[in-house]
Design a protein around this motif. Structure first.
Motif, PDB file in Angstrom:
ATOM      1  N   PHE A 156       0.825  -1.200   0.000  1.00  0.00           N
ATOM      2  CA  PHE A 156       0.000   0.000   0.000  1.00  0.00           C
ATOM      3  C   PHE A 156       0.863   1.255   0.000  1.00  0.00           C
ATOM      4  N   PHE A 157       0.354   2.267  -0.693  1.00  0.00           N
ATOM      5  CA  PHE A 157       0.956   3.594  -0.724  1.00  0.00           C
ATOM      6  C   PHE A 157      -0.139   4.563  -0.298  1.00  0.00           C
ATOM      7  N   GLY A 158      -0.292   4.708   1.021  1.00  0.00           N
ATOM      8  CA  GLY A 158      -1.426   5.467   1.521  1.00  0.00           C
ATOM      9  C   GLY A 158      -2.666   4.592   1.485  1.00  0.00           C
ATOM     10  N   LYS A 159      -3.720   5.110   0.885  1.00  0.00           N
ATOM     11  CA  LYS A 159      -4.966   4.364   0.793  1.00  0.00           C
ATOM     12  C   LYS A 159      -5.003   3.423  -0.410  1.00  0.00           C
ATOM     13  N   PHE A 160      -4.111   3.625  -1.364  1.00  0.00           N
ATOM     14  CA  PHE A 160      -4.113   2.806  -2.571  1.00  0.00           C
ATOM     15  C   PHE A 160      -2.945   1.824  -2.534  1.00  0.00           C
TER      16      PHE A 160
ATOM     17  N   TRP B 247     -10.132   1.563   2.996  1.00  0.00           N
ATOM     18  CA  TRP B 247     -10.969   2.538   3.693  1.00  0.00           C
ATOM     19  C   TRP B 247     -11.099   2.090   5.140  1.00  0.00           C
ATOM     20  N   SER B 248     -10.743   2.972   6.081  1.00  0.00           N
ATOM     21  CA  SER B 248     -10.790   2.627   7.500  1.00  0.00           C
ATOM     22  C   SER B 248     -12.095   3.110   8.113  1.00  0.00           C
ATOM     23  N   LEU B 249     -12.701   2.242   8.900  1.00  0.00           N
ATOM     24  CA  LEU B 249     -13.952   2.554   9.581  1.00  0.00           C
ATOM     25  C   LEU B 249     -13.806   2.111  11.031  1.00  0.00           C
ATOM     26  N   GLY B 250     -13.230   3.009  11.856  1.00  0.00           N
ATOM     27  CA  GLY B 250     -12.984   2.647  13.253  1.00  0.00           C
ATOM     28  C   GLY B 250     -11.909   1.580  13.340  1.00  0.00           C
ATOM     29  N   ARG B 251     -12.237   0.486  13.991  1.00  0.00           N
ATOM     30  CA  ARG B 251     -11.286  -0.610  14.153  1.00  0.00           C
ATOM     31  C   ARG B 251     -11.325  -1.596  13.000  1.00  0.00           C
ATOM     32  N   VAL B 252     -12.121  -1.312  11.995  1.00  0.00           N
ATOM     33  CA  VAL B 252     -12.254  -2.200  10.842  1.00  0.00           C
ATOM     34  C   VAL B 252     -11.708  -1.504   9.598  1.00  0.00           C
ATOM     35  N   ASP B 253     -10.847  -2.199   8.862  1.00  0.00           N
ATOM     36  CA  ASP B 253     -10.357  -1.737   7.558  1.00  0.00           C
ATOM     37  C   ASP B 253     -11.100  -2.492   6.463  1.00  0.00           C
ATOM     38  N   ILE B 254     -11.503  -1.765   5.438  1.00  0.00           N
ATOM     39  CA  ILE B 254     -12.235  -2.365   4.325  1.00  0.00           C
ATOM     40  C   ILE B 254     -11.427  -2.162   3.050  1.00  0.00           C
ATOM     41  N   ASP B 255     -11.120  -3.263   2.356  1.00  0.00           N
ATOM     42  CA  ASP B 255     -10.383  -3.222   1.095  1.00  0.00           C
ATOM     43  C   ASP B 255     -11.334  -3.534  -0.061  1.00  0.00           C
ATOM     44  N   PHE B 256     -11.315  -2.679  -1.079  1.00  0.00           N
ATOM     45  CA  PHE B 256     -12.057  -2.929  -2.308  1.00  0.00           C
ATOM     46  C   PHE B 256     -11.034  -3.279  -3.388  1.00  0.00           C
ATOM     47  N   PHE B 257     -11.213  -4.423  -4.051  1.00  0.00           N
ATOM     48  CA  PHE B 257     -10.180  -4.860  -4.986  1.00  0.00           C
ATOM     49  C   PHE B 257     -10.799  -5.405  -6.273  1.00  0.00           C
ATOM     50  N   ALA B 258      -9.976  -5.380  -7.297  1.00  0.00           N
ATOM     51  CA  ALA B 258     -10.308  -5.982  -8.591  1.00  0.00           C
ATOM     52  C   ALA B 258      -9.009  -6.516  -9.177  1.00  0.00           C
ATOM     53  N   LYS B 259      -9.032  -7.778  -9.651  1.00  0.00           N
ATOM     54  CA  LYS B 259      -7.807  -8.404 -10.151  1.00  0.00           C
ATOM     55  C   LYS B 259      -8.094  -9.165 -11.444  1.00  0.00           C
ATOM     56  N   ILE B 260      -7.026  -9.375 -12.180  1.00  0.00           N
ATOM     57  CA  ILE B 260      -7.108 -10.161 -13.407  1.00  0.00           C
ATOM     58  C   ILE B 260      -5.910 -11.098 -13.442  1.00  0.00           C
ATOM     59  N   GLY B 261      -6.107 -12.286 -14.045  1.00  0.00           N
ATOM     60  CA  GLY B 261      -5.014 -13.241 -14.078  1.00  0.00           C
ATOM     61  C   GLY B 261      -5.335 -14.428 -14.966  1.00  0.00           C
ATOM     62  N   VAL B 262      -4.700 -15.555 -14.690  1.00  0.00           N
ATOM     63  CA  VAL B 262      -4.901 -16.767 -15.486  1.00  0.00           C
ATOM     64  C   VAL B 262      -5.279 -17.915 -14.570  1.00  0.00           C
ATOM     65  N   SER B 263      -5.952 -18.914 -15.168  1.00  0.00           N
ATOM     66  CA  SER B 263      -6.413 -20.078 -14.417  1.00  0.00           C
ATOM     67  C   SER B 263      -6.047 -21.352 -15.171  1.00  0.00           C
ATOM     68  N   ASN B 264      -5.640 -22.357 -14.406  1.00  0.00           N
ATOM     69  CA  ASN B 264      -5.395 -23.686 -14.958  1.00  0.00           C
ATOM     70  C   ASN B 264      -6.552 -24.574 -14.508  1.00  0.00           C
ATOM     71  N   LEU B 265      -7.512 -24.788 -15.418  1.00  0.00           N
ATOM     72  CA  LEU B 265      -8.758 -25.449 -15.077  1.00  0.00           C
ATOM     73  C   LEU B 265      -8.711 -26.939 -15.436  1.00  0.00           C
ATOM     74  N   LYS B 266      -9.119 -27.774 -14.488  1.00  0.00           N
ATOM     75  CA  LYS B 266      -9.209 -29.223 -14.718  1.00  0.00           C
ATOM     76  C   LYS B 266     -10.687 -29.620 -14.687  1.00  0.00           C
ATOM     77  N   VAL B 267     -11.168 -30.203 -15.803  1.00  0.00           N
ATOM     78  CA  VAL B 267     -12.559 -30.634 -15.923  1.00  0.00           C
ATOM     79  C   VAL B 267     -12.676 -32.079 -15.436  1.00  0.00           C
TER      80      VAL B 267
END
Length: 548
Positions: free
Chosen positions: A24-28, A78-98
């Protein structure tokens, strides 16, 4: 849970395990995460066999949907008292086994495939993930977290699966499918595009490393400003002589000078003699002219480790900012704590900075007797240098006061007309804040304390020599009445502009024993913090007998 475009993809609930790292760099910040998912598939396929073919499916092997993935993306905290809330979005790859399912039957001694389900395995496909993480601290760097998130390859890719089965039915309605019905049934083969999507609810522990911005819990602490803002508390002040702007301002602090309170006349006499001897020694060495007056602070108050460390850090900050008054107030609270030995040393240094040389030396003597670490020699050198500077400055101020007192006497002898200006001549001399000048035989000053007169044997003209007053309270108002105290002696109030307060005193007295006697009477009437103020040639030079 696995959701698919078409039915019969045989997916049920499962579990998810992952490991992530965020910076983290501050809030981001940015977060990377890798994980593994497994969803059960066999129960669904077995259910199909039972419903379609009236078979128990006992020959089926256990199969799973399996997904190993890695992702990276931005996160906002985002901090809310004693609770921190993280909002995230990610992209990547998956190795799927059927999963690979196969159901067979024997006809005329030959094994025949009845139903099968399979797909392309070990295929890397792009996926995305979004969600919210709730953190709450359970240790110094340990956090408990709860994270709902959604993971899918929707809109990015898909996986082809093949479902092949014999579409046999119980035509003759005998309760089972016989061999003829299997042989005559149509074979269905479906190749479908599968979208892999699941809703995850993660729960676990996270550990945060690196520098973190911590907000200490508020610690109750009585500062000098808090003390002086109350009504009916004893004032802590040392004044500045405006007549000579070159005189350095001497600050005050909140300490208790005397450790015992006299109980009898014999004790009073002993304390008086002791104080006279101590004062004479002090005046010979450094003219202990700015000893502190105080609101009572309990030195025996216990503080836990966190509170003591906070007070020490606060005292250091005040000291580095040259606010020695508040530095002393902080160090005074913990100077007797064996785990905070340096607090007594810093307390002594702060007193020396405030020109309370003798008090500083007494505190340092106690410190040096118990402090035996390797840096004791360095600390001693620093303290000796500071006390020498303290004594030198006190001596310079003493000489300037003598000169100023002589000038004041000369002006009084030349301009005062007997019988005139009764109020000015009978008013108490103020401390170093008084600016004396003459105009048409009148004395003018920045402070003109009002005086209520009475026929008391101790009432004197305090222009020259040594006198004593009993200070019993300091207030923000100047018209407070004390009818009961008027029966003891003269009541005066002196304005102190630095703190915008009025010091109420009884006196003056030419004899310290008489002043002490009245001080005890005043304490018995409810003013438990009353103490003596000593004046020399019109200037306050010492305070005595502070309440314990």
């Amino acid at each position: 849970m696995l959701e698919l475009k078409e039915s019969n993809h045989f997916a049920e609930n499962g579990w998810n395990g992952n490991l992530g790292f965020g910076m983290f760099f501050g809030k981001f910040g940015i977060m990377a995460r890798g994980g593994y998912q497994r969803f059960s598939s066999t129960p669904s396929f077995k259910s199909f066999i039972i419903n379609q073919y009236k078979e128990n499916g006992s020959q089926l092997s256990t199969q799973y949907w399996e997904n190993a993935y890695g992702m990276i993306g931005p996160v906002f905290k985002w901090s809310l008292g004693r609770v921190d809330i993280d909002f995230f979005a990610k992209i990547g790859v998956s190795n799927l086994k059927v999963p690979s399912h196969l159901f067979t039957k024997k006809f005329a001694g030959q094994t025949t495939e009845i139903a099968s389900y399979y797909g392309k395995n070990k295929e890397l496909i792009p996926i995305w993930n979004g969600g919210i993480t709730f953190h709450t601290r359970i240790g110094k760097n340990l956090y408990l977290f709860l994270e709902p998130s959604f993971l899918s390859n929707m809109y990015l890719s898909n996986t082809n699966t093949t479902f092949r089965y014999v579409n046999a039915t119980d035509v003759n309605r005998n309760g089972f499918i016989d061999d003829v019905e299997f042989v005559e049934a149509e074979i269905v083969k479906q190749i479908k595009e599968t979208v892999f999507s699941n809703l995850n609810l993660n729960f676990g522990i996270s550990y945060q490393i690196g520098r973190q911005k911590s907000i200490p819990e508020p610690i109750p602490m009585i500062t000098l400003e808090d003390t002086l803002s109350r009504e009916e508390v004893t004032e802590t002040m040392v004044q500045k002589n405006d007549a000579d702007s070159s005189l350095p301002e001497i600050k005050e602090t909140a300490i208790e000078i005397n450790k015992t309170q006299p109980k009898s006349e014999n004790e009073i006499s002993a304390v008086s003699n002791s104080n006279d001897k101590a004062l004479n020694t002090t005046m010979e060495k450094s003219d202990k002219n700015e000893v502190v007056e105080t609101a009572k602070i309990n030195e025996e108050t216990d503080y836990d480790e966190a509170a003591a460390k906070f007070l020490y850090k606060a005292g250091e900050m005040y000291y580095q900012g040259n606010d020695f008054e508040n530095a002393v107030a902080c160090f005074n609270k913990i100077k007797n704590d064996p785990n905070q030995m340096m607090a007594k040393y810093m307390f002594a240094l702060s007193l020396a900075q405030m020109l309370n040389c003798e008090e500083a030396m007494a505190e340092y003597a106690e410190f040096s007797n118990s402090y035996k670490k390797d840096d004791a020699g360095v600390l001693h050198t620093v303290f000796i240098s500071q006390t020498e500077e303290c004594k030198k400055t006190v001596e310079e101020i003493k000489q300037k006061r003598i000169v100023l007192a002589q000038k004041t006497d000369d002006l009084a002898g030349k301009n005062f007309i007997p019988g005139e200006n009764t109020e000015a001549n009978s008013s108490n001399p103020t401390d170093r804040n008084t600016n004396v000048s003459t105009t048409s035989g009148k004395v003018q000053g920045n402070e003109k304390p009002s005086t209520k007169t009475s026929n008391d044997k101790n009432t004197v003209s305090p222009t020259k020599g040594k006198i004593y007053k009993v200070q019993f309270v300091a207030l923000k108002i100047s018209n407070k009445e004390f009818p009961k105290l008027e029966n003891i002696g003269n009541i005066t109030h002196e304005f102190f502009p630095k703190k915008s307060m009025y010091r109420y005193t009884l006196g003056p007295y030419t004899n310290e024993t008489d002043a002490e006697s009245d001080m005890i009477k005043v304490r018995a009437m409810g003013f438990s913090d009353a103490f003596l103020a000593e004046y020399t040639n019109g200037f306050r030079t010492n305070t005595l007998h502070h309440a314990r």
